[in-house]
Scaffold this motif. Structure first.
Motif, PDB file in Angstrom:
ATOM      1  N   ASN A   1       0.809  -1.228   0.000  1.00 39.40           N
ATOM      2  CA  ASN A   1       0.000   0.000   0.000  1.00 39.40           C
ATOM      3  C   ASN A   1       0.837   1.271   0.000  1.00 39.40           C
ATOM      4  O   ASN A   1       0.525   2.240   0.692  1.00 39.40           O
ATOM      5  N   GLN A   2       1.933   1.245  -0.770  1.00 43.47           N
ATOM      6  CA  GLN A   2       2.812   2.418  -0.930  1.00 43.47           C
ATOM      7  C   GLN A   2       3.417   2.880   0.401  1.00 43.47           C
ATOM      8  O   GLN A   2       3.760   4.050   0.548  1.00 43.47           O
ATOM      9  N   ARG A   3       3.556   1.955   1.332  1.00 45.06           N
ATOM     10  CA  ARG A   3       4.211   2.289   2.602  1.00 45.06           C
ATOM     11  C   ARG A   3       5.709   2.046   2.456  1.00 45.06           C
ATOM     12  O   ARG A   3       6.179   1.439   1.497  1.00 45.06           O
TER      13      ARG A   3
END
Length: 288
Positions: free
Chosen positions: A16-18
């Motif tokens: 999740n684009q973390r």
């Protein structure tokens, strides 16, 4: 758990684009020898946990903590129990000049127990538990708070290392004044590692014989002068190698290596792959 392994290189997939990943793990699974560019922190919650890092076995009891540096070969046999395994993108720390003073923490694995320092142990445990809480929260600032927790812990580790070194240093030198001088020299090295800095030259700048300087340097940084400066150059090379416009030879020169042969040998020893292989691995992982 290792989803993407090419040879011994693991591509860490952040969801999740973390820029962080946390596993609350109770699987009985063997983790073969591998390395990645992430910082990794492990704390067993139930039953001990054995980790081999750089050829050294660490037998962690419950709630003890180990920090595994990015780029370090490590493995874990299949073991029963529950543990937290935390990973984060190293570039968030290594690319910020203000945090450069923390990078010696990543020269080798650091094992935190109550016997090492009760104060450091308590702070580190709290940091990991806060990271755990933030990771599963829905806060838009969760990753920011996670990095603040990590930096707080790494800062405490570095302060502990410097205190230990200063105590030993004070026993054989004039103490605080020499410590300030040595810190000034360290700043010079960190700003000029890409240029040729022979041991004799930097020792002369510090006002020590090269033998005395070498001994003190290792106390402060847990690695020799040559290991430290090569480590700085290799970290710089990693960042440069991901640029498709730069050849391996250009990367070697920009990172401060005197020859391509020296660069290939040092990089292979540190990363267990050649610079060309690293460049290819990054390109493959970036395309996935």
């Amino acid at each position: 758990m290792i989803k993407n392994l090419s040879g011994e290189y693991e591509t860490v997939e952040y969801e999740n684009q973390r820029f962080v990943m946390l596993y609350d793990n109770d699987e009985i699974e063997e983790y073969p020898t591998h390395w990645h560019n992430a910082v990794e922190v492990i704390i067993p919650l139930h039953n001990g946990f054995t980790v081999t890092v750089g050829g050294t076995d660490y037998h962690l009891n419950e709630k003890e903590i180990i920090i595994i540096p990015p780029g370090e070969l490590h493995s874990m046999p299949a073991q029963e129990g529950r543990r937290i395994i935390f990973q984060c993108d190293n570039s968030i720390i290594s690319d910020i000049p203000a945090l450069e003073a923390l990078l010696p923490v990543f020269s080798e694995a650091f094992y935190i127990t109550p016997n090492v320092s009760k104060e450091l142990y308590i702070l580190s445990r709290k940091s990991i538990l806060d990271i755990y809480s933030e990771y599963y929260s829905k806060s838009t600032l969760a990753d920011v708070k996670i990095y603040l927790c990590l930096i707080n812990m790494i800062t405490a580790v570095r302060e502990y290392q410097l205190t230990q070194a200063a105590d030993a240093f004070a026993g054989e030198t004039a103490g605080r004044e020499d410590s300030k001088k040595f810190n000034m020299v360290m700043k010079y090295i960190n700003q000029n590692y890409m240029f040729e800095i022979p041991l004799e030259k930097i020792a002369d700048i510090a006002g020590y014989s090269k033998y005395h300087f070498s001994r003190i340097f290792k106390k402060y940084n847990n690695v020799s002068y040559i290991q430290y400066i090569n480590g700085k150059r290799i970290k710089a090379a990693e960042r440069l190698l991901i640029d498709p416009a730069l050849s391996v030879t250009e990367v070697a020169m920009r990172a401060g290596f005197s020859s391509l042969t020296t660069f290939n040998r040092a990089f292979k020893k540190a990363k267990n792959c050649t610079p060309t292989e690293f460049k290819t691995l990054y390109k493959i992982s970036d395309e996935q």
